[in-house]
Design a protein around this motif. Sequence first.
Motif, PDB file in Angstrom:
ATOM      1  N   VAL A  20       0.468  -1.216   0.034  1.00  0.00           N
ATOM      2  CA  VAL A  20       0.287   0.917   0.213  1.00  0.00           C
ATOM      3  C   VAL A  20       1.235   1.387   0.184  1.00  0.00           C
ATOM      4  CG1 VAL A  20      -1.506   1.770   1.064  1.00  0.00           C
ATOM      5  CG2 VAL A  20      -1.930  -1.288   0.857  1.00  0.00           C
ATOM      6  N   ILE A  21       1.748   1.092   0.782  1.00  0.00           N
ATOM      7  CA  ILE A  21       3.300   2.990   0.899  1.00  0.00           C
ATOM      8  C   ILE A  21       3.187   2.526  -0.819  1.00  0.00           C
ATOM      9  CG2 ILE A  21       5.184   3.498   1.636  1.00  0.00           C
ATOM     10  CD1 ILE A  21       4.258   2.105   4.865  1.00  0.00           C
ATOM     11  N   ALA A  22       3.665   1.554  -0.674  1.00  0.00           N
ATOM     12  CA  ALA A  22       4.503   1.794  -2.513  1.00  0.00           C
ATOM     13  C   ALA A  22       3.250   2.101  -3.635  1.00  0.00           C
ATOM     14  CB  ALA A  22       5.456   0.897  -2.495  1.00  0.00           C
ATOM     15  N   ASP A  23       2.486   1.442  -3.644  1.00  0.00           N
ATOM     16  CA  ASP A  23       1.266   1.603  -4.456  1.00  0.00           C
ATOM     17  C   ASP A  23       0.979   3.303  -4.053  1.00  0.00           C
ATOM     18  OD1 ASP A  23       0.995  -0.875  -5.407  1.00  0.00           O
ATOM     19  OD2 ASP A  23      -0.368  -1.196  -4.482  1.00  0.00           O
ATOM     20  N   GLN A  24       0.374   3.740  -2.775  1.00  0.00           N
ATOM     21  CA  GLN A  24       1.030   5.059  -2.726  1.00  0.00           C
ATOM     22  C   GLN A  24       1.373   6.156  -2.691  1.00  0.00           C
ATOM     23  OE1 GLN A  24      -2.997   5.929  -3.120  1.00  0.00           O
ATOM     24  NE2 GLN A  24      -3.309   3.912  -3.104  1.00  0.00           N
ATOM     25  N   ARG A  25       2.454   6.406  -3.536  1.00  0.00           N
ATOM     26  CA  ARG A  25       3.885   6.989  -3.326  1.00  0.00           C
ATOM     27  C   ARG A  25       3.605   8.469  -3.508  1.00  0.00           C
ATOM     28  NH1 ARG A  25       8.077   4.376  -6.142  1.00  0.00           N
ATOM     29  NH2 ARG A  25       7.732   2.998  -4.417  1.00  0.00           N
ATOM     30  N   LYS A  26       2.127   8.787  -4.778  1.00  0.00           N
ATOM     31  CA  LYS A  26       2.157   9.419  -5.419  1.00  0.00           C
ATOM     32  C   LYS A  26       1.472  10.645  -3.798  1.00  0.00           C
ATOM     33  CE  LYS A  26       1.972   9.628 -10.145  1.00  0.00           C
ATOM     34  NZ  LYS A  26       0.751   9.335 -11.289  1.00  0.00           N
ATOM     35  N   VAL A  27       0.546  10.205  -3.300  1.00  0.00           N
ATOM     36  CA  VAL A  27      -0.360  10.569  -2.397  1.00  0.00           C
ATOM     37  C   VAL A  27       0.838  11.011  -1.375  1.00  0.00           C
ATOM     38  CG1 VAL A  27      -2.190  10.111  -0.548  1.00  0.00           C
ATOM     39  CG2 VAL A  27      -2.639   9.451  -3.156  1.00  0.00           C
ATOM     40  N   GLU A  28       2.075   9.783  -1.029  1.00  0.00           N
ATOM     41  CA  GLU A  28       2.373  10.223   0.365  1.00  0.00           C
ATOM     42  C   GLU A  28       2.924  11.124  -0.056  1.00  0.00           C
ATOM     43  OE1 GLU A  28       3.815   6.370  -0.115  1.00  0.00           O
ATOM     44  OE2 GLU A  28       3.117   6.174   1.199  1.00  0.00           O
ATOM     45  N   LEU A  59      -2.666  12.642   9.776  1.00  0.00           N
ATOM     46  CA  LEU A  59      -3.720  12.527  10.168  1.00  0.00           C
ATOM     47  C   LEU A  59      -5.069  12.524   8.974  1.00  0.00           C
ATOM     48  CD1 LEU A  59      -5.138  11.463  12.666  1.00  0.00           C
ATOM     49  CD2 LEU A  59      -6.985  13.017  12.379  1.00  0.00           C
ATOM     50  N   GLY A  60      -5.488  12.869   7.883  1.00  0.00           N
ATOM     51  CA  GLY A  60      -5.433  12.591   6.798  1.00  0.00           C
ATOM     52  C   GLY A  60      -4.890  11.538   5.427  1.00  0.00           C
ATOM     53  N   LEU A  61      -3.666  11.516   5.827  1.00  0.00           N
ATOM     54  CA  LEU A  61      -3.160  10.137   5.288  1.00  0.00           C
ATOM     55  C   LEU A  61      -3.053   9.157   5.619  1.00  0.00           C
ATOM     56  CD1 LEU A  61      -0.447   9.619   2.803  1.00  0.00           C
ATOM     57  CD2 LEU A  61       1.500  10.509   4.702  1.00  0.00           C
ATOM     58  N   VAL A  62      -2.982   8.866   6.996  1.00  0.00           N
ATOM     59  CA  VAL A  62      -2.898   7.828   7.632  1.00  0.00           C
ATOM     60  C   VAL A  62      -4.514   7.248   7.195  1.00  0.00           C
ATOM     61  CG1 VAL A  62      -3.333   6.860   9.776  1.00  0.00           C
ATOM     62  CG2 VAL A  62      -1.544   8.354   9.547  1.00  0.00           C
ATOM     63  N   ASN A  63      -5.391   7.948   7.585  1.00  0.00           N
ATOM     64  CA  ASN A  63      -6.981   7.455   7.486  1.00  0.00           C
ATOM     65  C   ASN A  63      -6.593   7.255   5.665  1.00  0.00           C
ATOM     66  OD1 ASN A  63      -9.976   7.674   7.298  1.00  0.00           O
ATOM     67  ND2 ASN A  63     -10.124   9.596   5.860  1.00  0.00           N
ATOM     68  N   HIS A  64      -6.315   7.597   4.518  1.00  0.00           N
ATOM     69  CA  HIS A  64      -6.522   7.202   3.674  1.00  0.00           C
ATOM     70  C   HIS A  64      -5.466   6.317   3.075  1.00  0.00           C
ATOM     71  CE1 HIS A  64      -6.062   8.282  -1.442  1.00  0.00           C
ATOM     72  NE2 HIS A  64      -4.904   7.313  -0.601  1.00  0.00           N
ATOM     73  N   LEU A  65      -4.580   6.053   4.110  1.00  0.00           N
ATOM     74  CA  LEU A  65      -3.602   5.102   3.487  1.00  0.00           C
ATOM     75  C   LEU A  65      -4.350   3.481   4.522  1.00  0.00           C
ATOM     76  CD1 LEU A  65      -0.132   6.121   4.444  1.00  0.00           C
ATOM     77  CD2 LEU A  65      -0.771   5.371   2.268  1.00  0.00           C
ATOM     78  N   ILE A  66      -4.463   3.297   5.371  1.00  0.00           N
ATOM     79  CA  ILE A  66      -5.980   2.653   6.517  1.00  0.00           C
ATOM     80  C   ILE A  66      -7.162   1.912   5.113  1.00  0.00           C
ATOM     81  CG2 ILE A  66      -7.026   2.161   8.006  1.00  0.00           C
ATOM     82  CD1 ILE A  66      -5.128   4.018  10.072  1.00  0.00           C
ATOM     83  N   THR A  67      -7.287   3.002   4.466  1.00  0.00           N
ATOM     84  CA  THR A  67      -9.018   3.314   3.156  1.00  0.00           C
ATOM     85  C   THR A  67      -8.166   2.116   2.181  1.00  0.00           C
ATOM     86  OG1 THR A  67      -9.497   4.681   4.325  1.00  0.00           O
ATOM     87  CG2 THR A  67     -10.404   3.724   2.234  1.00  0.00           C
ATOM     88  N   GLU A  68      -6.717   2.433   2.336  1.00  0.00           N
ATOM     89  CA  GLU A  68      -6.068   1.813   0.423  1.00  0.00           C
ATOM     90  C   GLU A  68      -5.814   0.123   1.122  1.00  0.00           C
ATOM     91  OE1 GLU A  68      -6.117   2.569  -2.329  1.00  0.00           O
ATOM     92  OE2 GLU A  68      -7.691   4.500  -1.933  1.00  0.00           O
TER      93      GLU A  68
END
Length: 141
Positions: A20-28, A59-68
Amino acid sequence: MVTIGPEVPALSAGASVSRVIADQRKVELLALGMMIFSIWFGFSAGWLLTACIAAGVLLGLVNHLITEYWLLRVISSGEEPTRGRLTRFTVVRLCILAVVAVGASVAFWPEGVGLLLGLAIFRLVALVMTTIPLLKELKNQ
């Protein structure tokens, strides 16, 4: 990544936090940039306000990563997500997010409102980043 048919990618590995962390690199990277921007340009407003804005983005990033992560876990399991399961997960996740965000805002009042601002701005930008690829896909069909 293995593909099934012309456009449907198969999930070769199960759900994992590292994936998930690798897939969401742009958002991170976007979230990191937003936090740096808020701290860099916000010190004229006060360090606590800028820290609260940066914490809201985090907090928004953590929420996004948990959802993904949850979505990847459901998809990779192969089972069909039910409406009830999706609703329960969303309600629990958003209740926890609301309690943390409002609690921190009240604890650091009035600068704590910056946390809600950072959370809202991140959510808006993440929504736009998610919508653009979908619109491109619809345009190509």
